[in-house]
Design a protein around this motif. Structure first.
Motif, PDB file in Angstrom:
ATOM      1  N   GLY A 191      -3.358   8.342  -9.716  1.00 57.44           N
ATOM      2  CA  GLY A 191      -3.418   8.366  -8.256  1.00 57.44           C
ATOM      3  C   GLY A 191      -4.331   7.298  -7.692  1.00 57.44           C
ATOM      4  N   ALA A 192      -5.276   6.801  -8.527  1.00 60.37           N
ATOM      5  CA  ALA A 192      -6.210   5.770  -8.078  1.00 60.37           C
ATOM      6  C   ALA A 192      -5.529   4.416  -7.931  1.00 60.37           C
ATOM      7  N   VAL A 193      -4.299   4.292  -8.448  1.00 57.30           N
ATOM      8  CA  VAL A 193      -3.576   3.026  -8.336  1.00 57.30           C
ATOM      9  C   VAL A 193      -3.349   2.665  -6.874  1.00 57.30           C
ATOM     10  N   SER A 194      -3.130   3.665  -6.044  1.00 52.04           N
ATOM     11  CA  SER A 194      -2.898   3.392  -4.621  1.00 52.04           C
ATOM     12  C   SER A 194      -4.133   2.783  -3.973  1.00 52.04           C
ATOM     13  N   ILE A 204       0.828  -1.210   0.000  1.00 51.01           N
ATOM     14  CA  ILE A 204       0.000   0.000   0.000  1.00 51.01           C
ATOM     15  C   ILE A 204       0.862   1.260   0.000  1.00 51.01           C
ATOM     16  N   VAL A 205       1.851   1.309   0.875  1.00 51.02           N
ATOM     17  CA  VAL A 205       2.691   2.505   0.987  1.00 51.02           C
ATOM     18  C   VAL A 205       3.536   2.700  -0.266  1.00 51.02           C
ATOM     19  N   SER A 206       4.111   1.621  -0.798  1.00 49.15           N
ATOM     20  CA  SER A 206       4.952   1.743  -1.985  1.00 49.15           C
ATOM     21  C   SER A 206       4.151   2.202  -3.196  1.00 49.15           C
ATOM     22  N   SER A 207       2.930   1.681  -3.350  1.00 48.82           N
ATOM     23  CA  SER A 207       2.093   2.119  -4.471  1.00 48.82           C
ATOM     24  C   SER A 207       1.655   3.567  -4.290  1.00 48.82           C
ATOM     25  N   PHE A 208       1.436   3.975  -3.045  1.00 52.87           N
ATOM     26  CA  PHE A 208       1.089   5.373  -2.768  1.00 52.87           C
ATOM     27  C   PHE A 208       2.245   6.298  -3.158  1.00 52.87           C
ATOM     28  N   LEU A 209       3.444   5.931  -2.780  1.00 54.08           N
ATOM     29  CA  LEU A 209       4.609   6.757  -3.089  1.00 54.08           C
ATOM     30  C   LEU A 209       4.905   6.780  -4.593  1.00 54.08           C
ATOM     31  N   ALA A 210       4.633   5.662  -5.266  1.00 49.79           N
ATOM     32  CA  ALA A 210       4.951   5.565  -6.685  1.00 49.79           C
ATOM     33  C   ALA A 210       3.917   6.237  -7.582  1.00 49.79           C
ATOM     34  N   PHE A 211       2.633   6.160  -7.207  1.00 51.27           N
ATOM     35  CA  PHE A 211       1.587   6.629  -8.114  1.00 51.27           C
ATOM     36  C   PHE A 211       0.790   7.820  -7.595  1.00 51.27           C
ATOM     37  N   ASP A 212       0.909   8.122  -6.323  1.00 52.01           N
ATOM     38  CA  ASP A 212       0.087   9.196  -5.762  1.00 52.01           C
ATOM     39  C   ASP A 212       0.957  10.220  -5.047  1.00 52.01           C
TER      40      ASP A 212
END
Length: 229
Positions: free
Chosen positions: A197-200, A24-32
């Motif tokens: 940003g919805a990827v997160s 969750i955190v890695s996808s947030f940092l990468a896409f959002d």
């Protein structure tokens, strides 16, 4: 308190939660990197599932907080189906489920619910309520011109199934939520096409899917243990 929690959860459960948080955190940092409310909701949600997997009513309390935040996020993306489902159905039913779980502890242990068994008429009520609620909410969503209407309506159906089975304290409630996770993965994949940003949020439900599968496995194990206790 942290030491108590460390003892409460098994090694596998801690590894599952840690892997979910990393995803969750890695996808947030990468896409959002901006929508911290979505990040907060995701972390709260995956934590609630860990407690739910152990039949602990605390999971329902945390889940209520998740419903409030996720309902607001869904409103931002014009996913009125998700907003209505979580705020109008999942939230109040989570409150009802919390009360039911607290009233049915396993041998007086309020940290673990007594696993229930489905009765013959439960299938009738499950099908009946799913059809009625889906029809009513589906009509409302159509009137509101909800984005991605078909998966939004399907989300209502799977949510209804999951909520009803949660109320009945059946291990199959986790399967209902896993099916709902798959629908939401599709729903948020469509959103991610237009907004990276919805990827997160999408990755949040990927993590939810893994946790719900574990929840079903653990509830089946709990049922066996309670039957022999």
């Amino acid at each position: 308190m942290l030491a108590a929690l460390n003892r409460y959860f098994s090694r596998a459960e801690k590894m599952l939660w840690t892997a979910s948080v990393v995803l969750i955190v890695s996808s947030f940092l990468a896409f959002d990197g901006e929508n911290f409310l979505a990040l907060t909701a995701s972390l709260i949600g995956v934590t609630s599932l860990l407690f739910n997997a152990k039949g602990n009513p605390v999971g329902q309390v945390i889940g209520i907080v998740f419903c409030l935040i996720y309902g607001f996020i869904s409103w931002q993306y014009a996913y009125y189906g998700e907003m209505i489902t979580y705020l109008g159905m999942t939230l109040p039913m989570s409150v009802v489920t919390l009360v039911i779980w607290l009233r049915n502890p396993f041998k007086g242990n309020r940290m673990c619910v007594q696993v229930g068994r489905l009765r013959r008429n439960d299938l009738f009520w499950l099908v009946f309520l799913t059809i009625v609620i889906t029809a009513v909410f589906g009509y409302v969503l159509a009137v509101l011109h909800t984005a991605n209407l078909a998966p939004s309506i399907l989300s209502i159906s799977t949510s209804t199934i999951a909520v009803y089975l949660s109320w009945r304290r059946s291990p199959w409630f986790a399967v209902g939520y896993a099916l709902n996770d798959l629908v939401l993965i599709v729903l948020w994949s469509l959103a991610a096409v237009q907004d990276p940003g919805a990827v997160s949020v999408l990755m949040c439900f990927v993590a939810f899917f893994a946790n719900d599968l574990y929840g079903f496995r653990n509830w089946r194990r709990m049922l066996c243990q309670q039957q022999t206790a």
